[in-house]
Design a protein around this motif. Sequence first.
Motif, PDB file in Angstrom:
ATOM      1  N   ASP A  40     -24.248 -61.698 -24.712  1.00  0.00           N
ATOM      2  CA  ASP A  40     -24.778 -60.947 -23.774  1.00  0.00           C
ATOM      3  C   ASP A  40     -23.919 -59.538 -23.632  1.00  0.00           C
ATOM      4  O   ASP A  40     -22.810 -59.573 -23.870  1.00  0.00           O
ATOM      5  N   ILE A  41     -24.801 -58.558 -23.403  1.00  0.00           N
ATOM      6  CA  ILE A  41     -24.043 -57.476 -22.930  1.00  0.00           C
ATOM      7  C   ILE A  41     -24.886 -56.584 -21.514  1.00  0.00           C
ATOM      8  O   ILE A  41     -25.870 -57.292 -21.193  1.00  0.00           O
ATOM      9  N   THR A  42     -24.452 -55.724 -21.168  1.00  0.00           N
ATOM     10  CA  THR A  42     -25.010 -55.223 -20.025  1.00  0.00           C
ATOM     11  C   THR A  42     -26.439 -54.719 -20.438  1.00  0.00           C
ATOM     12  O   THR A  42     -26.904 -54.075 -21.094  1.00  0.00           O
ATOM     13  N   GLY A  43     -27.486 -55.480 -19.416  1.00  0.00           N
ATOM     14  CA  GLY A  43     -28.605 -55.152 -19.397  1.00  0.00           C
ATOM     15  C   GLY A  43     -29.611 -55.883 -20.659  1.00  0.00           C
ATOM     16  O   GLY A  43     -30.548 -55.516 -21.094  1.00  0.00           O
ATOM     17  N   GLY A  44     -28.919 -56.845 -21.366  1.00  0.00           N
ATOM     18  CA  GLY A  44     -29.774 -57.455 -22.342  1.00  0.00           C
ATOM     19  C   GLY A  44     -28.841 -58.203 -23.397  1.00  0.00           C
ATOM     20  O   GLY A  44     -27.792 -58.545 -22.952  1.00  0.00           O
ATOM     21  N   GLN A  45     -29.232 -58.569 -24.586  1.00  0.00           N
ATOM     22  CA  GLN A  45     -28.585 -59.250 -25.656  1.00  0.00           C
ATOM     23  C   GLN A  45     -28.643 -58.671 -26.940  1.00  0.00           C
ATOM     24  O   GLN A  45     -29.323 -57.807 -27.362  1.00  0.00           O
ATOM     25  N   VAL A  46     -27.276 -58.835 -27.646  1.00  0.00           N
ATOM     26  CA  VAL A  46     -27.317 -58.602 -29.178  1.00  0.00           C
ATOM     27  C   VAL A  46     -27.422 -59.688 -29.992  1.00  0.00           C
ATOM     28  O   VAL A  46     -26.560 -60.573 -29.905  1.00  0.00           O
ATOM     29  N   HIS A  47     -28.358 -59.569 -30.983  1.00  0.00           N
ATOM     30  CA  HIS A  47     -28.377 -60.697 -32.039  1.00  0.00           C
ATOM     31  C   HIS A  47     -27.452 -60.302 -33.215  1.00  0.00           C
ATOM     32  O   HIS A  47     -27.334 -58.835 -33.541  1.00  0.00           O
ATOM     33  N   PHE A  48     -26.823 -61.225 -33.962  1.00  0.00           N
ATOM     34  CA  PHE A  48     -25.946 -61.000 -35.005  1.00  0.00           C
ATOM     35  C   PHE A  48     -25.960 -62.183 -35.967  1.00  0.00           C
ATOM     36  O   PHE A  48     -26.595 -63.148 -35.660  1.00  0.00           O
ATOM     37  N   ARG A  49     -25.612 -61.801 -37.240  1.00  0.00           N
ATOM     38  CA  ARG A  49     -25.713 -62.569 -38.230  1.00  0.00           C
ATOM     39  C   ARG A  49     -23.995 -62.677 -38.404  1.00  0.00           C
ATOM     40  O   ARG A  49     -23.178 -61.705 -38.661  1.00  0.00           O
ATOM     41  N   THR A  50     -23.719 -63.820 -39.165  1.00  0.00           N
ATOM     42  CA  THR A  50     -22.264 -63.938 -39.293  1.00  0.00           C
ATOM     43  C   THR A  50     -22.050 -64.918 -40.338  1.00  0.00           C
ATOM     44  O   THR A  50     -22.497 -65.982 -40.653  1.00  0.00           O
TER      45      THR A  50
ATOM     46  N   THR B 248     -14.346 -63.684 -48.875  1.00  0.00           N
ATOM     47  CA  THR B 248     -12.876 -63.718 -48.467  1.00  0.00           C
ATOM     48  C   THR B 248     -12.650 -63.412 -47.289  1.00  0.00           C
ATOM     49  O   THR B 248     -11.422 -63.275 -46.853  1.00  0.00           O
ATOM     50  N   ARG B 249     -13.556 -63.067 -46.446  1.00  0.00           N
ATOM     51  CA  ARG B 249     -13.452 -62.802 -44.909  1.00  0.00           C
ATOM     52  C   ARG B 249     -14.481 -63.310 -44.171  1.00  0.00           C
ATOM     53  O   ARG B 249     -15.564 -63.600 -44.426  1.00  0.00           O
ATOM     54  N   SER B 250     -14.076 -63.121 -42.839  1.00  0.00           N
ATOM     55  CA  SER B 250     -15.241 -63.351 -41.830  1.00  0.00           C
ATOM     56  C   SER B 250     -16.203 -62.307 -41.559  1.00  0.00           C
ATOM     57  O   SER B 250     -15.698 -61.050 -41.303  1.00  0.00           O
ATOM     58  N   VAL B 251     -17.346 -62.313 -41.561  1.00  0.00           N
ATOM     59  CA  VAL B 251     -18.288 -61.114 -41.307  1.00  0.00           C
ATOM     60  C   VAL B 251     -19.302 -61.192 -40.271  1.00  0.00           C
ATOM     61  O   VAL B 251     -19.732 -62.318 -40.031  1.00  0.00           O
ATOM     62  N   HIS B 252     -19.494 -59.971 -39.460  1.00  0.00           N
ATOM     63  CA  HIS B 252     -20.083 -60.147 -38.425  1.00  0.00           C
ATOM     64  C   HIS B 252     -21.008 -59.084 -38.627  1.00  0.00           C
ATOM     65  O   HIS B 252     -20.588 -57.647 -38.586  1.00  0.00           O
ATOM     66  N   ALA B 253     -22.399 -59.307 -38.399  1.00  0.00           N
ATOM     67  CA  ALA B 253     -23.655 -58.230 -38.669  1.00  0.00           C
ATOM     68  C   ALA B 253     -24.503 -57.973 -37.504  1.00  0.00           C
ATOM     69  O   ALA B 253     -25.464 -58.849 -37.525  1.00  0.00           O
ATOM     70  N   PRO B 254     -24.263 -57.190 -36.457  1.00  0.00           N
ATOM     71  CA  PRO B 254     -25.174 -57.332 -35.396  1.00  0.00           C
ATOM     72  C   PRO B 254     -26.347 -56.409 -35.577  1.00  0.00           C
ATOM     73  O   PRO B 254     -26.428 -55.450 -36.333  1.00  0.00           O
ATOM     74  N   ASP B 255     -27.461 -56.837 -34.982  1.00  0.00           N
ATOM     75  CA  ASP B 255     -28.645 -55.760 -34.806  1.00  0.00           C
ATOM     76  C   ASP B 255     -28.403 -54.732 -34.056  1.00  0.00           C
ATOM     77  O   ASP B 255     -28.035 -54.943 -32.864  1.00  0.00           O
ATOM     78  N   THR B 256     -28.496 -53.591 -34.285  1.00  0.00           N
ATOM     79  CA  THR B 256     -28.155 -52.514 -33.496  1.00  0.00           C
ATOM     80  C   THR B 256     -29.153 -52.523 -32.249  1.00  0.00           C
ATOM     81  O   THR B 256     -30.269 -52.906 -32.315  1.00  0.00           O
ATOM     82  N   LEU B 257     -28.976 -51.852 -31.308  1.00  0.00           N
ATOM     83  CA  LEU B 257     -29.828 -51.920 -30.054  1.00  0.00           C
ATOM     84  C   LEU B 257     -31.083 -51.291 -30.209  1.00  0.00           C
ATOM     85  O   LEU B 257     -31.210 -50.110 -30.974  1.00  0.00           O
ATOM     86  N   GLY B 258     -32.224 -51.881 -30.083  1.00  0.00           N
ATOM     87  CA  GLY B 258     -33.620 -51.420 -30.112  1.00  0.00           C
ATOM     88  C   GLY B 258     -34.112 -51.806 -31.653  1.00  0.00           C
ATOM     89  O   GLY B 258     -35.046 -51.511 -32.071  1.00  0.00           O
ATOM     90  N   ASN B 259     -33.482 -52.705 -32.349  1.00  0.00           N
ATOM     91  CA  ASN B 259     -33.803 -53.071 -33.608  1.00  0.00           C
ATOM     92  C   ASN B 259     -33.555 -54.495 -34.151  1.00  0.00           C
ATOM     93  O   ASN B 259     -32.697 -55.356 -33.324  1.00  0.00           O
ATOM     94  N   GLY B 260     -34.463 -55.215 -34.914  1.00  0.00           N
ATOM     95  CA  GLY B 260     -34.154 -56.581 -34.988  1.00  0.00           C
ATOM     96  C   GLY B 260     -34.465 -57.295 -33.937  1.00  0.00           C
ATOM     97  O   GLY B 260     -35.488 -57.181 -33.129  1.00  0.00           O
ATOM     98  N   ASP B 261     -33.623 -58.320 -33.335  1.00  0.00           N
ATOM     99  CA  ASP B 261     -33.608 -59.137 -32.382  1.00  0.00           C
ATOM    100  C   ASP B 261     -32.838 -58.539 -31.163  1.00  0.00           C
ATOM    101  O   ASP B 261     -32.919 -59.395 -30.183  1.00  0.00           O
ATOM    102  N   SER B 262     -32.233 -57.719 -31.267  1.00  0.00           N
ATOM    103  CA  SER B 262     -31.485 -57.098 -30.225  1.00  0.00           C
ATOM    104  C   SER B 262     -32.347 -56.238 -29.095  1.00  0.00           C
ATOM    105  O   SER B 262     -33.361 -56.012 -29.527  1.00  0.00           O
ATOM    106  N   SER B 263     -31.741 -56.418 -27.908  1.00  0.00           N
ATOM    107  CA  SER B 263     -32.544 -55.593 -26.699  1.00  0.00           C
ATOM    108  C   SER B 263     -32.691 -54.294 -27.103  1.00  0.00           C
ATOM    109  O   SER B 263     -31.732 -53.533 -27.842  1.00  0.00           O
ATOM    110  N   PRO B 264     -33.523 -53.698 -26.640  1.00  0.00           N
ATOM    111  CA  PRO B 264     -33.407 -52.113 -26.403  1.00  0.00           C
ATOM    112  C   PRO B 264     -32.550 -51.400 -25.735  1.00  0.00           C
ATOM    113  O   PRO B 264     -31.983 -52.015 -24.642  1.00  0.00           O
ATOM    114  N   PRO B 265     -32.020 -50.411 -25.956  1.00  0.00           N
ATOM    115  CA  PRO B 265     -31.085 -49.780 -25.210  1.00  0.00           C
ATOM    116  C   PRO B 265     -31.655 -49.326 -23.799  1.00  0.00           C
ATOM    117  O   PRO B 265     -32.840 -49.389 -23.549  1.00  0.00           O
ATOM    118  N   LEU B 266     -30.724 -49.342 -22.834  1.00  0.00           N
ATOM    119  CA  LEU B 266     -31.158 -48.946 -21.342  1.00  0.00           C
ATOM    120  C   LEU B 266     -31.603 -47.814 -21.376  1.00  0.00           C
ATOM    121  O   LEU B 266     -32.668 -47.569 -20.533  1.00  0.00           O
TER     122      LEU B 266
END
Length: 275
Positions: free
Chosen positions: A9-19, A50-68
Amino acid sequence: MTIRRGFVDITGGQVHFRTAGSGGAPLVMLHASPGSSKQLEPLIREFARTRSVHAPDTLGNGDSSPPLQRTPTIEDLAGGTLQALDALGLHEVDLYGSHTGASIAATIALLQPTRVRKLVLDGVGLYEVDEQKAILANYLPEVPVDHQGLHVLWAWQFCRDTYLFWPWFKHDRSGVRDIGLPSPDALHGKFVEVIKAYGSFRSSYRAAFNFDKRKHLPQLKRPTLAVCARNDMLFGYLDELGRLIPDCEKREIPGTGSPEAASETARLIGAFLDR
C-alpha cells in the motif's frame, strides 16, 4: 527460480511488485515503458542467484495503481516508488533502471542519495529539442476505448511497431529498426501488460520525455554504471551519457534477447555492483 508477486500500500493506491532470491545486497529493478516488471524477468532470475531482487511496476503501469497527479512528473513517480520501498523494508539498495525506469532510478538517487549504494542506468534518451517535441506530439495519441475495440487494435500495433521503428510512428526508411519482431507469445505478453493499464500508461512516458536529463544527471553523487545494448534504440546516446554523469562507468551489454545474452548482461552489471 521462482518469481513471487505481491502488493504494498502507498498513498492513494497500491504498487505491484515481483521478487526473487534471498541474501546478498538487495537490488531494486525499474522497468522500461510501456509494460511492467514482467519484461525484467530474465534479468530478475539471473540476479536472484546471488541476491534478493525486487521489481515494482511503476505507477500507472502493469498492476500498479495510476499516479494521483493528472500529469505526474518523474519526481512524482519516484516518490511512489520510494513509498513502495519503505513498505517493503528496503532502506539501502542497489538500483537498476531501464529507459523510463532509468529516469525514475536517477531521480530516486537525487532525492535520497544515501539510500542508493550503486546505480545502473540502462538506455537513456538524451533528446534534442526538436526530437523531444516530435515525440511528445506523436508518441502517445489518445485513442479512446470504444465498443468496436479499436483501442485494442491500436495497442497491439503500438507494441509491435516499437520493435520495427524508432520512434514507432516514423514509418519510413529512416525510422526502421533492424532487429525483427519477438515471438508472438512474447509480443502478446507485452500487449497484455500495456492493455490492462491502457488508461494510465501514457503518464509515465510523458514524465520521462519531459525529464530534463542534461540538467539533472550531472548532479548524481552515487557510483553509476551507464549501459545499453547495441540493438537498443537509445544506444547512440550512451557515450554522451557516460560523459554527463560524474563518477560514471560505461559499458555495452548484449541485452536480454536470449538466455545467454541475459546471463552475460547480468554478469557484466553484477561485476560493477559487487566490486
